[in-house]
Design a protein around this motif. Sequence first.
Motif, mmCIF file in Angstrom:
data_model
loop_
_atom_site.group_PDB
_atom_site.id
_atom_site.type_symbol
_atom_site.label_atom_id
_atom_site.label_comp_id
_atom_site.label_asym_id
_atom_site.label_seq_id
_atom_site.Cartn_x
_atom_site.Cartn_y
_atom_site.Cartn_z
ATOM 1 N N GLY A 156 0.814 -1.217 0.000
ATOM 2 C CA GLY A 156 0.000 0.000 0.000
ATOM 3 C C GLY A 156 0.840 1.255 0.000
ATOM 4 O O GLY A 156 1.764 1.399 -0.783
ATOM 5 N N THR A 157 0.542 2.190 0.914
ATOM 6 C CA THR A 157 1.251 3.477 0.958
ATOM 7 C C THR A 157 2.419 3.468 1.943
ATOM 8 O O THR A 157 3.043 4.485 2.168
ATOM 9 N N THR A 158 2.703 2.314 2.532
ATOM 10 C CA THR A 158 3.782 2.239 3.508
ATOM 11 C C THR A 158 5.140 2.433 2.842
ATOM 12 O O THR A 158 5.381 1.934 1.748
ATOM 13 N N SER A 159 6.040 3.125 3.521
ATOM 14 C CA SER A 159 7.389 3.322 3.006
ATOM 15 C C SER A 159 8.121 1.986 2.940
ATOM 16 O O SER A 159 8.013 1.157 3.851
ATOM 17 N N PRO A 160 8.899 1.729 1.864
ATOM 18 C CA PRO A 160 9.688 0.489 1.768
ATOM 19 C C PRO A 160 10.634 0.311 2.954
ATOM 20 O O PRO A 160 10.900 -0.811 3.378
ATOM 21 N N PHE A 161 11.144 1.396 3.508
ATOM 22 C CA PHE A 161 12.053 1.326 4.641
ATOM 23 C C PHE A 161 11.338 0.740 5.863
ATOM 24 O O PHE A 161 11.881 -0.110 6.579
ATOM 25 N N VAL A 162 10.110 1.206 6.090
ATOM 26 C CA VAL A 162 9.320 0.708 7.222
ATOM 27 C C VAL A 162 8.949 -0.759 6.985
ATOM 28 O O VAL A 162 8.973 -1.577 7.909
#
Length: 465
Positions: free
Chosen positions: A272-278
């Motif tokens: 979804g909209t989650t950052s790849p880092f997170v």
Amino acid sequence: MMDDFKKIQDREAGLHKKLTAQQMSMIAIGGAIGTGLFLGSKFAISYAGPGVIVSYLIGGVITLSLMACLAEMTVQHPTSGSFAAYAEHYLHPIAGYLVRYSYWVCIVLAVGTEITAIAEYMKFWFKDLPSWIWIILFSLLIVSVNVCSVKTFGTVEYWLSAIKVFAIVAFILMSISIIFIESEQMKGINAIIENRDWFPFGFKGIWIGVIISIFSYLSIEMIAVAAGEAKEPEKAVKYAFKATIFRLLIFYILSLSMILILVPWKTLVEEGTTSPFVTVMRLLDIPFADSILNFVVIVAALSAMNSMLYIATRMLFSLSRANDAPDSLGKIGKNGVPVNALVVSSAGIAIATFVYIFYPQDAFAIMIALSMFGALFTWLMIFITHLMFRYNLYKNNVKLKYRIIGFPIFTLFGIISLFSIMITTIFTDDFHLTMKFGSGFIIFLLFSYFFKQNSHRLKTARSRS
């Protein structure tokens, strides 16, 4: 020729020269390492897959070329009008007008992109709270920082940028240690090798990834604008140019490589909209690491937003001093800040709020598409201006204060690349609004410029009669 440009510099005088070389370098990093890396990279991965590394390398070469051209011109003529003032002087006043307004609109919308991303990041902790609460809260915070003196802005931006630089370095070092200690965690690279999908969408996907990489690197050019408020502009620009570009490339390429090695790229896209880092931190199951990194991502977006609001304010100030915007926008407060220009430049926040309310799922993509034209047009004009800058200096036998290698190869490469990217956006679903918005905007600006010129002529004729 030099005397003519001195008139432009005198016209834009009054801003306080308080920024150090180190602060300028951090301001550039602050603008360029933000949503483009932490959230936009997921967008790029969805188009290019693992080929995103090639996309960001190509975008990095274009950025390096741009910075080299800007460094030459900025050391020769440090002023807050920067590349817009150079376009006005070396091309034509109408070129300066188009660049100033295109870049201002681009950055204003980019500010909206950053605050939109922050609202998305806050959902990690507060899923049920409406996003407009965070948009208003963080917007007030950043506007307040910019209302203070440029010295205060520079200090705040330095430390915000320092936090995210430290976090990215820590992320890279931690990822490398995981790869060497727990090789079974290399699920991303193993999936790529097993499925042989290094470039799953071919060169087309890589090239579209370049478009997003340009947006990610956007704001690195703020070094040139900030030079107008630097203590020692020549020294500061040289230092900031060398320090910023290599840090930026290392941060982008290394961090993206670690992400793709540790997590399958399809998993990153599906988050979804989650950052790849997170996403990486969550899947590695490191206690509290995902929350810590989400905090860093928010700091990064705030830092980028802070830098962009600063730069948009100075560009509108430059427009006013060139008599291309109301005189009130060129007024400077006692603390050296053009407050009226700051208030108007905050319009991107209102636009972002509107887009977010009506198009919550597509808000980020829409804001990128609208902002992208101004970025591409401005960068293209910087390269064209640099050609004329070199030609004029050679014709008038003026010695360069700072010379880059590879002229005119890098300049021509930049012109061809930017023009090709602009054409590509027409045939790309997520960016089809870019040229539609941009072409209409340029036509509007041309009409407004000639209307202004005719009005000025009529006014002058009446006063004489």
